[in-house]
Structures are given as structure tokens and as C-alpha cells.
Scaffold this motif. Structure first.
Motif, PDB file in Angstrom:
ATOM      1  N   ARG A 153      -3.356  -2.419   5.106  1.00 30.90           N
ATOM      2  CA  ARG A 153      -3.181  -1.040   5.548  1.00 30.90           C
ATOM      3  C   ARG A 153      -2.904  -1.004   7.053  1.00 30.90           C
ATOM      4  N   TRP A 197       0.829  -1.215   0.000  1.00 26.49           N
ATOM      5  CA  TRP A 197       0.000   0.000   0.000  1.00 26.49           C
ATOM      6  C   TRP A 197       0.853   1.249   0.000  1.00 26.49           C
ATOM      7  N   THR A 198       2.072   1.172   0.550  1.00 23.27           N
ATOM      8  CA  THR A 198       2.959   2.337   0.559  1.00 23.27           C
ATOM      9  C   THR A 198       3.394   2.708  -0.856  1.00 23.27           C
ATOM     10  N   THR A 248       9.575  -4.116   2.726  1.00 23.54           N
ATOM     11  CA  THR A 248       8.410  -4.924   3.062  1.00 23.54           C
ATOM     12  C   THR A 248       8.749  -6.408   3.008  1.00 23.54           C
ATOM     13  N   LEU A 264      10.786   0.490  -0.958  1.00 25.15           N
ATOM     14  CA  LEU A 264       9.636   0.086  -0.141  1.00 25.15           C
ATOM     15  C   LEU A 264       9.337  -1.400  -0.282  1.00 25.15           C
TER      16      LEU A 264
END
Length: 168
Positions: A164, A86-87, A153, A149
């Protein structure tokens, strides 16, 4: 069948209500002052028409182009097999918003340059080239940021990175 009853939101304190009222009143006063200043300081009425056209155009561009574009980007990225964190989606959407806003700011200068300004010192830069450079820089920032990112992750050991964070 189970009945789902929505819980009533917690009531806000009196202080929060007072602060909200003050902020709303301040906002309305500032909008009024801006409108008054706009009308009183314009030497020619056709300038007011130009401002109105610009404001209407900005609303139409936002509601007809920018918002649907961001929703489409979010949906397409989320359908990418839930492999996109989601980032990364937020990073891409933020870059699109920044790019579109800068494009809207550059378009009048580009239009003036195409018509040929009466005074060449008013628009001295190559705004079309600068706009292309800005979009390229945004693309590089998004690419590098997305790679970092995704690596962060994946190294964190989370298998479902599209979850989220909890809402505060």
C-alpha cells in the motif's frame, strides 16, 4: 523482551478543534432539521413506519451483507498469492459498493413493477433489465481497469505490487 510504548498522537491545534466542533454541531442540527421535517410533513403516520422500516432494512443490509461481502472480496483477492495489486482490490471493492447501492435503489421500482403499478407512467422503464446492464457495465469497467492497472504495475518494475502507498 522489548517493551513497545505507543507514542501519544500529536495534539491538534485549537483551530482544528474549533472546526471539528462547528462541523459536529452543524451535523447534529441538520439531522435534527431532517427529523423535524420528516415528522411534520408526513400526511399519514404509516408513512413514518415505512421510512423507519426502510432505514432499518438499509442498516441491516449494509451490516449483514455489504460489509462482510467487501471484507471477503478483499481477503480472497489478497490471498491470491500477493499477485493482485492493491489498486485492483480497491477497484473491485468500489465497483461492488456502487453496484450494491444501485441495486438497493432499483429494488423498490422492480417490486412495484412486479405488483403492477396503479399508474404505468410512474415506473415506465424495465428496471430489472437496467440493473443487469449496470452490473455488466461495472464488470467490464473492472476487467478493463484491472488489466490496465496490472500492466502499469508490472511495467513499473515493482515485484511486490500489493504494498500500500504510505499514509499521509
Amino acid at each position: 523482551m522489548t517493551d513497545v510504548v505507543a507514542e501519544a498522537p500529536e495534539s491538534v491545534g485549537r483551530g482544528v478543534t474549533v472546526v471539528r466542533g462547528i462541523l459536529i454541531a452543524l451535523g447534529v442540527a441538520l439531522i435534527g432539521f431532517g427529523g423535524y421535517t420528516l415528522v411534520m410533513l408526513q400526511p399519514r403516520p404509516n408513512q413514518l413506519i415505512g421510512v423507519a422500516v426502510w432505514l432499518i432494512g438499509a442498516i441491516v443490509l449494509h451490516d449483514a451483507i455489504l460489509s462482510p461481502l467487501l471484507v471477503a472480496i478483499g481477503l480472497l483477492m489478497r490471498r491470491a498469492g500477493h499477485r493482485v495489486p492493491w489498486t485492483v482490490i480497491a477497484l473491485v471493492q468500489g465497483a461492488v459498493v456502487i453496484g450494491c447501492l444501485f441495486t438497493l435503489m432499483f429494488l423498490p421500482e422492480i417490486a412495484v413493477q412486479q405488483r403492477g403499478p396503479k399508474n404505468a407512467t410512474v415506473v415506465p422503464l424495465d428496471y430489472a433489465q437496467n440493473l443487469v446492464i449496470m452490473w455488466a457495465v461495472l464488470a467490464v469497467i473492472v476487467a478493463v481497469g484491472s488489466i490496465l492497472l496490472v500492466r502499469r504495475t508490472r511495467s513499473g518494475g515493482r515485484s511486490h505490487s500489493n504494498v500500500r502507498p504510505p499514509r499521509a
